[in-house]
Every structure is written in C-alpha cells, then in structure tokens.
Design a protein around this motif. Structure first.
Motif, short mmCIF file in Angstrom:
data_model
loop_
_atom_site.label_atom_id
_atom_site.label_comp_id
_atom_site.label_asym_id
_atom_site.label_seq_id
_atom_site.Cartn_x
_atom_site.Cartn_y
_atom_site.Cartn_z
N ALA A 207 0.84 -1.20 0.00
CA ALA A 207 0.00 0.00 0.00
C ALA A 207 0.88 1.25 0.00
O ALA A 207 1.90 1.30 0.70
N LEU A 208 0.48 2.24 -0.79
CA LEU A 208 1.20 3.52 -0.87
C LEU A 208 0.20 4.63 -0.60
O LEU A 208 -0.85 4.71 -1.24
N ASN A 209 0.52 5.50 0.37
CA ASN A 209 -0.37 6.59 0.75
C ASN A 209 0.38 7.90 0.90
O ASN A 209 1.47 7.94 1.47
N ARG B 89 13.94 8.28 2.81
CA ARG B 89 13.08 7.76 3.88
C ARG B 89 13.47 8.36 5.23
O ARG B 89 14.63 8.41 5.58
N LYS B 90 12.46 8.79 5.95
CA LYS B 90 12.68 9.37 7.28
C LYS B 90 12.92 8.28 8.31
O LYS B 90 13.85 8.37 9.13
N GLU B 91 12.10 7.24 8.25
CA GLU B 91 12.25 6.11 9.17
C GLU B 91 11.50 4.91 8.62
O GLU B 91 10.65 5.02 7.73
N ILE C 214 6.94 -0.81 7.29
CA ILE C 214 6.30 0.48 7.06
C ILE C 214 7.38 1.54 6.85
O ILE C 214 8.21 1.77 7.73
N GLU C 215 7.38 2.15 5.67
CA GLU C 215 8.38 3.18 5.37
C GLU C 215 7.72 4.55 5.36
O GLU C 215 6.69 4.75 4.71
N LYS D 281 3.86 7.28 2.68
CA LYS D 281 3.93 6.11 3.55
C LYS D 281 3.67 4.87 2.72
O LYS D 281 2.67 4.78 2.03
N THR D 282 4.59 3.93 2.76
CA THR D 282 4.40 2.67 2.06
C THR D 282 4.41 1.53 3.08
O THR D 282 5.20 1.53 4.01
N THR D 283 3.50 0.59 2.89
CA THR D 283 3.39 -0.54 3.82
C THR D 283 3.36 -1.85 3.05
O THR D 283 2.54 -2.04 2.16
#
Length: 219
Positions: A54-56, A158-160, A176-177, A184-186
């Motif tokens: 998932a990408l948001n 990427r922040k975290e 979770i990136e 946000k990608t999961t």
C-alpha cells in the motif's frame, strides 16, 4: 555554587545517564531480535511469500494498493508484482512486462549495495541503519514487536522504517516506510511458506515463451 542548583545538575546528570543506559539496553534488544530474524531466514532452503503493498500520501491524495508474490532460493528469486514478472537466476535479471511486450535483461553486481538480491530483501536492515526498540501491537492474536530503523545516509529519501516482527516466529510481518515527503508505504506479509517443492526451472528464463516480445539487453 548554590546547593540547590548543584543538586539539580547532579539529578539531571543521573537522569541522563539512566536514560542513556535504558536506550542502550533497548538498542541491544533490537539488535538481538534482528539477529534472530536473520538467523531464521537463512535457515530455510527456499521461501514463498504472498504480500500486500500500500502507498499513501495524504497531501498528494494518493492511495494505491496492490498484491504480489515472490519465491526466494539462495541467490535466486521469482517476483510477480503490479503485472510485472522479475526473474533473477543468480547471474542475470529478467524483467518481463506483458503490457508492453518487452523484456529487459541485465546483470546484477553483487557488490552493489543498491542491488536487489534475495538476502537483502529480507535482511536489508543489517546495514545502513540505526535501530531502536519500538511499540508492541496485538494483530489478530499475534504479538507484533516493532523495531524503528533510521537510515544513516542523510540523503536517503526515507525518514524512518518500522519493521514489524512476529515475536513468536521471529518472522517479518510488515514493513512500514515513512518518506521525508510524507509518503507512507506498507508491505504486509499475507502468507509465508518455507521449503516448498519447486520446479527445477523455477528461476530459468526461456525466451521461447515470449515469441513476440522485444528483448532489451543492457549488457
């Protein structure tokens, strides 16, 4: 020096040392758990994973979901994702795009830190990150322990990263990136199977299967 001020500084120092010790202990717990995951992954002959991606990005009003699967064995993999098939036979990578009827063939340099290889897919966290013990969540009866990864490269987009690990099996449940741009990608593991019987040609590319495809050789 005023005794009250001196005492305040001493207390502050003690609290700082206590917090530092606590962080150090938590970091060791994180490292120990990641080591268990690595050991578990390397113990299997092959791994088959079905996953959801998932990408948001709320600012850009982007919400996308897709599913995929990958088979990993040693230095080889067979990946299906977003309508594209990618095969790596240990020497060359074959990217097959049915929509364009095109196949791209290229070599992968194992020394390239950005190269995608099976070992790096599931143990990417072993290099290039600081890691910290994070929250624990109950997911459908499963205890998922999160490890927070902070990229050491300041140029990383990427922040975290939050790495969710099943505490009972020591298998990755999700990744979770969080991007610096708010994306946000999961990636969530729906199915994780090991040591499955595979065809001897599972990771072999045969051009005869794609008679009308354009083949683009990069090297």
């Amino acid at each position: 020096m005023n005794k009250a001020i001196k005492m305040k500084k001493v207390v502050s120092l003690i609290l700082f040392l206590a917090m530092s010790f606590s962080m150090s202990a938590q970091d060791k717990k994180a490292k120990d758990l990641l080591d268990k995951v690595t050991t578990k992954i390397k113990s299997y002959t092959n791994i088959t994973i079905d996953f959801k991606y998932a990408l948001n990005n709320s600012k850009e009003n982007i919400n996308k979901e897709s599913k995929g699967n990958v088979i990993l064995e040693g230095d080889k993999y067979y990946l299906n994702f977003m309508g594209i098939t990618k095969i790596y036979d240990g020497k060359k990578s074959y990217t097959i795009v049915p929509e364009d009827e095109e196949i791209t063939i290229s070599s992968i340099d194992e020394k390239d830190e950005n190269a995608i290889t099976p070992s790096r897919m599931l143990t990417f966290f072993n290099k290039g990150y600081k890691y910290y013990w994070d929250i624990t969540q109950d997911v459908k009866g499963r205890k998922i322990q999160y490890i927070k990864l902070i990229p050491t490269n300041t140029k990383d987009a990427r922040k975290e990263i939050l790495l969710g690990i099943d505490s009972q099996t020591n298998i990755i449940y999700n990744v979770i990136e969080m991007g610096k741009n708010g994306t946000k990608t999961t990636l969530t593991v729906n199915s994780f199977k090991t040591n499955q019987p595979l065809s001897k040609n599972q990771f072999t590319f045969a051009s005869s299967r794609y008679p009308n495809y354009y083949i683009n050789k990069l090297d």
